[in-house]
Design an enzyme around this catalytic site. Structure first.
Site, PDB file in Angstrom:
ATOM      1  N   GLN A  12     104.117  32.812  17.184  1.00 25.43           N
ATOM      2  CA  GLN A  12     103.323  32.663  18.332  1.00 25.43           C
ATOM      3  C   GLN A  12     104.188  32.105  19.474  1.00 25.43           C
ATOM      4  OE1 GLN A  12     100.473  34.100  18.835  1.00 25.43           O
ATOM      5  NE2 GLN A  12      99.989  34.859  16.938  1.00 25.43           N
TER       6      GLN A  12
ATOM      7  N   CYS B  90      94.533  38.811  10.286  1.00 29.02           N
ATOM      8  CA  CYS B  90      95.106  38.948   8.848  1.00 29.02           C
ATOM      9  C   CYS B  90      94.135  38.663   7.856  1.00 29.02           C
ATOM     10  CB  CYS B  90      96.256  38.396   8.589  1.00 29.02           C
ATOM     11  SG  CYS B  90      97.482  38.503   9.842  1.00 29.02           S
TER      12      CYS B  90
HETATM   13  C1  LIG Z   1     102.082  32.504  13.218  1.00 28.09           C
HETATM   14  C2  LIG Z   1     102.217  34.002  12.588  1.00 28.09           C
HETATM   15  N1  LIG Z   1     102.863  34.418  11.412  1.00 28.09           N
HETATM   16  C3  LIG Z   1     103.205  35.426  10.922  1.00 28.09           C
HETATM   17  C4  LIG Z   1     102.607  36.485  11.490  1.00 28.09           C
HETATM   18  C5  LIG Z   1     102.281  37.790  10.587  1.00 28.09           C
HETATM   19  O1  LIG Z   1     103.152  38.838  11.708  1.00 28.09           O
HETATM   20  P1  LIG Z   1     103.202  40.408  11.459  1.00 28.09           P
HETATM   21  O2  LIG Z   1     101.684  40.679  11.026  1.00 28.09           O
HETATM   22  O3  LIG Z   1     103.767  40.968  12.676  1.00 28.09           O
HETATM   23  O4  LIG Z   1     104.108  40.452  10.203  1.00 28.09           O
HETATM   24  C6  LIG Z   1     101.339  36.288  12.417  1.00 28.09           C
HETATM   25  C7  LIG Z   1     100.673  37.444  12.892  1.00 28.09           C
HETATM   26  O5  LIG Z   1      99.388  37.292  13.051  1.00 28.09           O
HETATM   27  C8  LIG Z   1     101.366  35.060  12.978  1.00 28.09           C
HETATM   28  O6  LIG Z   1     100.510  34.737  13.955  1.00 28.09           O
END
Ligand SMILES: Cc1ncc(COP(=O)(O)O)c(C=O)c1O
Length: 368
Positions: free
Chosen positions: A174, A317
């Site tokens: 982020q 997620c």
């Molecule tokens: C702080 C953070 N870390 C990890 C992720 C995971 O990213 P990705 O879904 O692109 O693998 C996200 C996604 O929302 C995130 O906001």
């Protein structure tokens, strides 16, 4: 207004990617000229990606995104450095990609300390210092929290880890493209981010790994990425990630001032909403994320009834997980009761009209 979850691809990024699907589709590992064209494009992208965090191009590993980078950094590091210890330090408010990886490693015999945060979402450097043990292998702390926008004291954490000879891995998903991230100044050993959070394509990300750090690969294969991530290079996505980094880096000042003006407008519009409180003080947060609590709101119902307004009450997620935000719970926020919060996350594609639509919907719900 849900751009912490994902963003719209920038047209310049898409235009740069398209020829690598149709015209220049050679395998970057092939030695013929078609392979060489793809290889050169990947090399260019590696430089663009490295520039945005101030590392060397050879310290970048292309992955499918932050989730994969997090798994590779943590599992790969602890497996490769077992002789140094088996203790990991992280924070209760990390993204689930980090927490689930650590929970998995606990089942394999690793010991994990989950640091607390205060009501603003910040860790205590004192608690971090006290948690360090002889067998501490790695500290895993995110730069900017995806739910609250809170910025951790990364430079102090980097120094503490460096002084104690412990690896520091930072999830900067982020942060990259939102604020200046400099791995040298912050003394970060490994760092990850995803293309789709910075107006680039989905399914591509990067892991920065300081030269000399040993990792065990997650994906064994044909030796790509220094043997750390086997599989044919996804040239169009890699090209897109590089271009996204270049575009966002060059336009950062301009987009920050646009984002700040929309966020200021949102915050001043909130004065019309009763019993509303913003989580964490302004000076502790990244400008693009505002998480609010409205005392008598059921945000699941509100979000469900206003599907044309893109909002969130946690991380995308986690949607489907029905027990509220683990981040807000760890912060022990007064008046937070599982689902009475809304996260608004603004980027350069957002507008004041989006804010107006949200405020109107909130007023309608609250008055009904
Ligand atoms: C702080 C953070 N870390 C990890 C992720 C995971 O990213 P990705 O879904 O692109 O693998 C996200 C996604 O929302 C995130 O906001």
């Amino acid at each position: 207004m849900d751009t912490a979850s994902t963003t719209k691809i920038d047209q310049r990024v898409l235009d740069e990617m398209l020829p690598y699907f149709t015209e220049f589709y050679g395998n970057a590992s092939s030695s013929h000229k078609f392979g060489e064209i793809a290889k050169q494009a990947i090399d260019r992208s590696r430089i663009q990606v490295a520039n945005i965090i101030n590392c060397d191009k050879d310290e970048i590993i292309f992955t499918s995104g932050s989730t994969e980078s997090i798994n590779l950094a943590i599992k790969g590091y602890v497996e490769s450095n077992q002789d140094k210890g088996n203790h990991i330090i992280t924070v209760q408010t990390e993204h689930k990609a980090v927490l689930s990886t650590c929970e998995y490693l606990e089942t394999k015999g690793y010991e994990v300390t989950y640091l607390d945060v205060d009501e603003s979402g910040l860790i205590s450097l004192e608690q971090l210092r006290e948690s360090v043990k002889k067998n501490t292998l790695i500290v895993v702390i995110m730069y900017i929290n995806n739910e609250t926008g809170v910025i951790q004291p990364i430079r102090d954490i980097g120094k503490l880890c460096n002084d104690n000879n412990i690896a520091f891995f930072c999830d900067a998903t982020q942060a990259v493209g939102k604020i200046n991230v400099d791995i040298e100044e912050d003394q970060i050993d490994m760092l990850c981010f995803s293309g789709h959070k910075l107006n680039g394509p989905k399914g591509i990300g990067a892991l920065y790994k300081r030269e000399g750090i040993e990792l065990t690969p997650l994906i064994h294969g044909g030796g790509q990425e220094g043997g750390l991530r086997g599989g044919t290079y996804n040239t169009p996505l890699i090209v897109g990630l590089g271009k996204a980094c270049e575009v966002i880096y060059d336009g950062m000042d301009e987009s920050i001032s646009k984002i700040e003006s929309i966020v200021d407008y949102f915050i001043s519009s909130l004065k019309n909403i009763t019993n509303c409180k913003i989580i964490s003080e302004r000076n502790l947060r990244s400008s693009n994320i505002v998480n609010i609590i409205i005392e008598n709101l059921d945000s699941n119902v509100f979000i469900g009834m206003n599907k044309s307004i893109a909002l969130s009450n946690g991380s995308a997620c986690n949607s489907g997980v029905m027990d509220g935000s683990h981040v807000l719970k760890a912060m022990n926020i007064t008046n937070y009761n599982n689902y009475n919060n809304i996260r608004v996350s603004i980027d350069k594609c957002s507008s004041k009209a989006d804010v107006d639509a949200l405020i109107q919907a909130l007023r309608k719900t609250i008055s009904s």
